[in-house]
Structures are given as C-alpha cells and as structure tokens.
Design an enzyme around this catalytic site. Structure first.
Site, PDB file in Angstrom:
ATOM      1  N   ASP A  43       1.630   3.041   3.280  1.00  0.00           N
ATOM      2  CA  ASP A  43       1.727   4.512   3.884  1.00  0.00           C
ATOM      3  C   ASP A  43       2.983   4.934   3.805  1.00  0.00           C
ATOM      4  O   ASP A  43       3.110   6.216   4.209  1.00  0.00           O
ATOM      5  CB  ASP A  43       1.236   4.437   5.348  1.00  0.00           C
ATOM      6  CG  ASP A  43       1.814   3.553   6.449  1.00  0.00           C
ATOM      7  OD1 ASP A  43       2.924   2.794   5.888  1.00  0.00           O
ATOM      8  OD2 ASP A  43       1.685   3.433   7.453  1.00  0.00           O
ATOM      9  N   SER A  44       4.026   4.261   3.355  1.00  0.00           N
ATOM     10  CA  SER A  44       5.118   4.993   2.648  1.00  0.00           C
ATOM     11  C   SER A  44       4.775   6.094   1.780  1.00  0.00           C
ATOM     12  O   SER A  44       5.907   6.898   1.648  1.00  0.00           O
ATOM     13  CB  SER A  44       6.063   3.948   2.006  1.00  0.00           C
ATOM     14  OG  SER A  44       5.455   3.237   1.196  1.00  0.00           O
ATOM     15  N   ASP A  82      -2.718   0.019   2.932  1.00  0.00           N
ATOM     16  CA  ASP A  82      -2.221   0.035   4.427  1.00  0.00           C
ATOM     17  C   ASP A  82      -3.299   0.793   5.295  1.00  0.00           C
ATOM     18  O   ASP A  82      -3.862   1.776   4.682  1.00  0.00           O
ATOM     19  CB  ASP A  82      -1.036   0.987   4.383  1.00  0.00           C
ATOM     20  CG  ASP A  82       0.240  -0.109   4.767  1.00  0.00           C
ATOM     21  OD1 ASP A  82       0.006  -0.955   5.038  1.00  0.00           O
ATOM     22  OD2 ASP A  82       1.325   0.438   4.641  1.00  0.00           O
ATOM     23  N   LYS A 112      -3.728  -3.992   5.110  1.00  0.00           N
ATOM     24  CA  LYS A 112      -2.769  -4.438   5.796  1.00  0.00           C
ATOM     25  C   LYS A 112      -2.129  -3.444   7.245  1.00  0.00           C
ATOM     26  O   LYS A 112      -2.545  -2.419   7.134  1.00  0.00           O
ATOM     27  CB  LYS A 112      -1.296  -4.410   5.042  1.00  0.00           C
ATOM     28  CG  LYS A 112      -0.069  -4.384   5.767  1.00  0.00           C
ATOM     29  CD  LYS A 112       1.267  -4.690   4.792  1.00  0.00           C
ATOM     30  CE  LYS A 112       1.924  -3.598   4.415  1.00  0.00           C
ATOM     31  NZ  LYS A 112       2.389  -2.516   5.570  1.00  0.00           N
ATOM     32  N   GLU A 114       0.345  -2.904  10.744  1.00  0.00           N
ATOM     33  CA  GLU A 114       1.328  -3.234  11.500  1.00  0.00           C
ATOM     34  C   GLU A 114       1.117  -3.629  12.867  1.00  0.00           C
ATOM     35  O   GLU A 114       0.097  -3.273  13.551  1.00  0.00           O
ATOM     36  CB  GLU A 114       2.242  -2.105  11.445  1.00  0.00           C
ATOM     37  CG  GLU A 114       2.534  -1.656  10.105  1.00  0.00           C
ATOM     38  CD  GLU A 114       3.484  -0.314  10.254  1.00  0.00           C
ATOM     39  OE1 GLU A 114       4.132  -0.061  11.092  1.00  0.00           O
ATOM     40  OE2 GLU A 114       3.595   0.105   9.116  1.00  0.00           O
ATOM     41  N   GLU A 181       9.541  -7.148   7.562  1.00  0.00           N
ATOM     42  CA  GLU A 181      10.356  -6.202   7.387  1.00  0.00           C
ATOM     43  C   GLU A 181      11.541  -5.910   8.306  1.00  0.00           C
ATOM     44  O   GLU A 181      11.429  -5.913   9.610  1.00  0.00           O
ATOM     45  CB  GLU A 181       9.522  -4.680   7.273  1.00  0.00           C
ATOM     46  CG  GLU A 181      10.487  -3.419   6.985  1.00  0.00           C
ATOM     47  CD  GLU A 181       9.677  -2.225   6.449  1.00  0.00           C
ATOM     48  OE1 GLU A 181       8.210  -2.351   6.513  1.00  0.00           O
ATOM     49  OE2 GLU A 181      10.209  -1.305   6.182  1.00  0.00           O
TER      50      GLU A 181
HETATM   51  O1  KIV Z   1       4.110   1.386   3.323  1.00  0.00           O
HETATM   52  C1  KIV Z   1       4.591   0.582   2.879  1.00  0.00           C
HETATM   53  O2  KIV Z   1       5.163   0.755   1.780  1.00  0.00           O
HETATM   54  C2  KIV Z   1       4.958  -0.857   3.525  1.00  0.00           C
HETATM   55  C3  KIV Z   1       5.962  -1.760   2.623  1.00  0.00           C
HETATM   56  C4  KIV Z   1       7.419  -1.216   2.643  1.00  0.00           C
HETATM   57  C5  KIV Z   1       6.150  -3.099   3.173  1.00  0.00           C
HETATM   58  O3  KIV Z   1       4.546  -1.121   4.292  1.00  0.00           O
END
Ligand code: KIV
Length: 275
Positions: A43-44, A82, A112, A114, A181
């Site tokens: 989600d970056s 994510d 994934k 968080e 992280e």
């Molecule tokens: O969103 C993302 O890119 C991430 C990574 C940096 C682990 O969660």
C-alpha cells in the site's frame, strides 16, 4: 524455480529471501526475469505512485487494480498484496471478504496485513479461508497517526516485548511469514531466532531471513531515502539525463530521424495529389 508460500517456509535458515514492491506491469515484468523471490504490491503505492503523504487513503480498488496488473507479468514469484487501511479493521467477515477479493480479482497468492494481537481473529479467519497471510510488525505505516509519525518502534523493553509477543501470536494464528519494519537490528535478530516462519526485514537489521525494499527506493528513483535503503542503481539521474537528451534532440532536429519514420512507396506522389 516457482516461489510459493511453501518455498518461503522452507527457505527459513537455508537461504536469504529477496522481495521488492511492484505496482505495475512494466516493473513486474523486469522483476519476473530476475532472481527475486517475491513481489509485494504494497500500500506504499499511495505514497510512491499516487503522491499521498501516507498510506491511509489507499483503497481496496487501488490495490486490486495494481495487483492484477502485476499478476499479468509475474508467474514465478510469490505475489503478495497488502490489505489497505480499513479493509480488515471492522470485523472478521469484512476482512475475509476483502482478502478474498484481493485473491479473486487482484490474483494475489497471499495477503499481508499490519498489526499484532489486535487482529489475531482476522488473521486466523483469513487463513481458514485458505488465503495465506503475511504479518507485518514494527513501524507499521497504517499506524502513523497512532505513533505520532514514522518512528522506529521497539525501543524500550516493554515495546520490544510487545512486538515479540505479537510475532509469536501471529505465528500461532497461522501466518506463513512476517515483515519486520523499522525496529532495532538486535530485536529483528531475536524475533528471527524465535519464529519458525521466515522474517522479511525492512530497516530491521541484517539477521532477518530476507529483505524487502520499495523498488523506487532501491533503484534510486526517489529523491530522499530512509537510512535503511541502499540504492542499487541511480535511475533518477539516468531518467533526468534521458529527458534532457530528448528535449535537446528536438531542438537539434536529430530526433525523429529517418529510422524513426514510416514511409510508403510513391509517398511523394500521394502527398502531391492531396487537395
Ligand atoms: O507497503 C509496503 O510497501 C510495505 C513494505 C515496505 C513492507 O508494506
């Protein structure tokens, strides 16, 4: 070799796993031709692709469309997507439904999410639905407001213990791997030793079972990079140079040249007959 959640689990203690993020077809296609083991549609993307200040405005639709584009290029890599902010925070049912959409519409092989002990029921339910889950602890960007900024986590005994306990609990809930992280290197090492599932570090020291980097950071595309990033190329310079050369070649009339132009037989005659 095809990378799967099974090969990730088997890699623990054997080999170092490499992961990068990807958000579109073009970069994913290059990654597919490399030795990288896994791709995360992170989600970056909200920050590096959409220009937001944080990841909180990223939607499930953003993630689905990006993941589906990456999936069209990636066949040998483990593809993880994510779960964005608020897609698993309002109950187990919604969490499973949204994880399912990332698999069915985004073609992700795993998701994934968080967070630690707060989300154990969601993690267990998604795993029960046969969707592999990767955990994510430490500096979890979706908690930026709760943390008061993007700050290294686990700096006191209490805070470090909470992260370690969460990692153990997530493992018991069924995760196949976990991203660590923005935590001190020794804590990254301790969690790696304690867990049976592989740890993937980003700013969590060198002793994790693998590493992940945002592709724009690792290829030197972003202007300012965090301390934990090593740029393995300088694409920003290369691109700036290319843009400059392009503009100059238009001024010089060196581009487009004959090799870049279409021609047909009797072209001049055709043109001459135009009214
Ligand atoms: O969103 C993302 O890119 C991430 C990574 C940096 C682990 O969660």
């Amino acid at each position: 070799m095809k990378n799967t959640v099974a090969t990730f689990r088997q890699a623990k203690g054997q080999t170092s796993l490499s992961m990068i993020t990807a958000y579109d077809y073009s970069i994913a296609k290059i990654a597919e031709q490399s030795d990288i083991n896994g791709i995360l549609v992170g989600d970056s993307l909200g920050m590096v692709m959409l220009g937001y200040q944080d990841t909180l405005r990223v939607t499930l639709e953003d993630m689905i469309s990006s993941c589906a584009a990456v999936a069209r290029a990636v066949h040998e890599k483990l593809l993880v997507c994510d779960m964005p902010f608020m897609s698993y925070h309002t109950g187990v049912h919604t969490a499973v439904k949204n994880a399912g959409r990332l698999v069915q519409e985004g073609l992700a092989q795993a998701v994934k999410l968080e967070g630690g002990c707060e989300f154990l029921s969601e993690v267990a339910a998604i795993v029960r639905a046969q969707i592999p889950v990767m955990g994510h602890l430490g500096l979890t960007p979706q908690s930026v407001n709760a943390f008061g900024g993007f700050k290294v986590q686990g700096k006191s005994v209490e805070a470090a213990q909470k992260i370690l306990d969460s990692a153990r609990a997530l493992q018991d809930a069924g995760i196949f791997a976990i991203v660590l992280e923005g935590i001190p290197a020794l804590l990254g090492e301790k969690i790696t030793q304690e867990l049976e599932v592989p740890t993937i570090g980003i700013g969590a020291g060198s002793m994790c079972d693998g590493q992940i980097l945002v592709w724009q950071d690792m290829l030197g595309l972003t202007e300012r990079q965090p301390k934990f990033v090593k740029p393995f190329a300088n694409l920003r310079e290369t691109i700036l140079h290319a843009f400059k050369d392009y503009t100059q070649s238009l001024q010089d009339h060196t581009f487009p040249s004959a090799e870049h132009c279409y021609t047909v037989e009797n072209e001049a005659e055709i043109i001459a007959q135009l009214k």
